[in-house]
Design a protein around this motif. Structure first.
Motif, short mmCIF file in Angstrom:
data_model
loop_
_atom_site.label_atom_id
_atom_site.label_comp_id
_atom_site.label_asym_id
_atom_site.label_seq_id
_atom_site.Cartn_x
_atom_site.Cartn_y
_atom_site.Cartn_z
N ILE A 173 0.86 -1.19 0.00
CA ILE A 173 0.00 0.00 0.00
C ILE A 173 0.89 1.23 0.00
N LYS A 174 0.79 2.01 -1.05
CA LYS A 174 1.63 3.20 -1.24
C LYS A 174 1.25 3.83 -2.58
N ARG A 175 1.69 5.05 -2.85
CA ARG A 175 1.45 5.64 -4.16
C ARG A 175 1.92 4.68 -5.25
N TYR A 179 9.11 3.33 -9.50
CA TYR A 179 10.24 3.10 -8.60
C TYR A 179 9.84 2.27 -7.37
N LYS A 180 8.54 2.32 -6.98
CA LYS A 180 8.06 1.53 -5.86
C LYS A 180 7.83 0.07 -6.26
N ARG A 181 7.74 -0.15 -7.55
CA ARG A 181 7.76 -1.47 -8.18
C ARG A 181 6.59 -2.38 -7.83
N SER A 280 12.84 7.63 2.36
CA SER A 280 12.70 7.00 3.68
C SER A 280 11.64 5.91 3.62
N GLY A 281 10.41 6.34 3.30
CA GLY A 281 9.27 5.46 3.49
C GLY A 281 8.82 5.63 4.93
N THR A 282 7.49 5.58 5.15
CA THR A 282 6.96 5.55 6.51
C THR A 282 5.95 4.41 6.64
N GLY A 283 5.40 3.98 5.50
CA GLY A 283 4.51 2.81 5.50
C GLY A 283 5.26 1.60 6.06
N ASN A 284 6.53 1.47 5.68
CA ASN A 284 7.38 0.39 6.21
C ASN A 284 7.37 0.38 7.74
N MET A 285 7.44 1.58 8.37
CA MET A 285 7.47 1.68 9.84
C MET A 285 6.12 1.30 10.44
N LYS A 286 5.03 1.84 9.84
CA LYS A 286 3.67 1.57 10.36
C LYS A 286 3.40 0.07 10.36
N LEU A 287 3.79 -0.61 9.26
CA LEU A 287 3.49 -2.03 9.12
C LEU A 287 4.32 -2.88 10.09
#
Ligand SMILES: *Cc1c(COP(=O)(O)O)cnc(C)c1O
Length: 435
Positions: A173-175, A179-181, A280-287
């Motif tokens: 889940i992300k834009r 590049y996010k692949r 950075s990413g922040t979804g990675n942290m939330k999950l």
């Protein structure tokens, strides 16, 4: 433009001239105005240079990206102003992304720690002593299952698809961006589907692949990836041969309120950007905070998450920043990989064949061409490594006490990624105010 020219004049004649006296090449290199190689082309404003010149501090938002900003993006600015470019790693608020969205888990942590972990997230570390405790594991796993039941109802409501809460919930889940692949995830799901069709009795855990994402309106390839995931989902979810071994879900209208429902129910967190592109990413942290295990590249804050949870509690794959730049230097041809990887070739040929969209045989041309003609984000180069990492996930899932130990260690190790720590760092290193 008048103001930009004034700022540029001051910058070149005072700052640059003082540091590199008489160096006209340097003035040309650092000018806010870029001169074209071809005089028929227009001059351009270097907006990033203007930002750096006008800023008190510049933050790379995670350790890896801050060092890339210093060494690769703005080495001259870093020499001119050695204290300007800094790192404050991003964070997420534990109030929204744990207490509020996952009340059952918050309650379990409250009753286990009896301390104010919400305003001092490092205290989650005290959970590690429970990681191997069968009773604690049972409670942690039951909460995840309850959250998966709740998400299953949301999925049924929004997509009309019934999913099995005992399957692995694998979430990206992300834009939507190349590049996010998301396309790497898509190719791998097609490979999993193909393996199941070749052998419907394959001994693999049931899996639900869940996407949510918006694309910029004019971004053709991104829209095409959304369409491909949706057409694949229609096919897979109605294929009686594999009943509920595999489901693909694309939840519409991704936004914070939807993220709050998905994240507590995730088993696997897809953080698979091309190394060097995710600041950075922040979804990675939330999950990870909610006990999902990360499959990810050494990019953005994933690097620091791996450091916190330990290499044995995360599924790292793919090329590093240095390997990406080596490969580009040697000259990358995606067709070499396509020709030599049988499964990958079969999957791309399938996508190109129009079989998933018989009513529009050319529907996925933009995606297929992007993959085979340039593959700027090295999707094919990382495919095998990604597929192998998924095999390690399947193996870990088959040993529940091992899986839940990893999940608990992930939640327990996220203390660093509280936005409270980020803001305290901003106070110290950027705003020079006491907290
Ligand atoms: C956290 C969040 C993001 C950022 O996700 P990344 O995976 O870090 O790109 C984007 N959109 C929403 C709605 C979010 O909650």
């Amino acid at each position: 433009m008048q103001l930009i020219y004034k700022i540029n004049y001051h910058f070149l004649h005072n700052e640059v001239e003082k540091h590199w006296p008489g160096d006209h090449q340097m003035k040309n290199r650092l000018s806010i105005i870029e001169e074209p190689n071809n005089p028929a082309e227009p001059q351009m404003v270097r907006m990033a240079y203007l930002s750096v010149i006008g800023s008190h501090k510049v933050n790379g938002v995670a350790a890896l990206h801050s060092s890339l900003v210093k060494q690769k993006l703005f080495p001259e600015f870093d020499e001119l102003w050695p204290d300007k470019i800094v790192n404050v790693t991003n964070g997420v608020t534990p109030r929204r992304w744990l207490a509020n969205c996952n009340p059952e888990l918050a309650e379990l942590i409250d009753s286990t720690l009896k301390s104010d972990w919400q305003s001092d997230l490092a205290r989650l570390g005290e959970l590690k002593i429970w990681a191997d405790d069968p009773e604690f594991q049972k409670k942690f796993a039951q909460i995840k299952r309850d959250n998966k039941m709740a998400l299953a109802s949301v999925i049924d409501e929004l997509c009309g698809v019934k999913v099995n809460p005992d399957a692995i919930f694998d979430v990206q889940i992300k834009r939507l961006h190349e590049y996010k692949r998301q396309q790497l995830n898509l190719l791998h799901i097609m490979a999993v589907y193909r393996r199941l069709l070749e052998d419907p009795d394959l001994d693999v855990p049931h899996r639900v692949f869940i996407f949510a994402a918006k694309a910029a309106p004019g971004y053709l390839v991104a829209k095409n990836i959304i369409y491909a995931i949706n057409r694949l989902a229609d096919r897979v979810n109605n294929d009686r041969r594999i009943i509920d071994k595999l489901k693909v879900i694309f939840l519409p209208n991704y936004r914070v309120s939807l993220a709050e429902k998905i994240i507590p129910a995730a088993d696997v967190s897809e953080q698979i950007s091309t190394a060097g592109f995710e600041a950075s990413g922040t979804g990675n942290m939330k999950l990870a905070l909610n006990g999902a295990l990360t499959i990810g590249t050494m990019d953005g804050a994933n690097v620091e998450i791996a450091e916190e949870v330990g290499e044995e509690n995360i599924f790292i794959f793919g090329k590093t920043v240095d390997e990406v730049s080596d490969l580009r230097q040697r000259g990358y041809n995606p067709r070499d990989i396509y020709q030599h990887n049988e499964e990958l070739k079969a999957v791309i040929d399938w996508l190109a064949s129009g079989d998933l969209s018989p009513d529009e045989p050319d529907a996925f041309r933009p995606l297929v061409e992007s993959l085979l003609d340039s593959d700027y984000f090295l999707t094919l180069a990382d495919y095998q490594s990604y597929s192998d990492a998924h095999d390690r996930i399947v193996k870990a899932w088959k040993a529940p006490s091992y899986w839940w130990r990893m999940a608990i260690i992930n939640t327990a190790s996220m203390g660093k990624f509280s936005s409270d720590r980020s803001i305290a760092d901003y106070c110290k290193t950027i705003w020079n105010i006491g907290l």
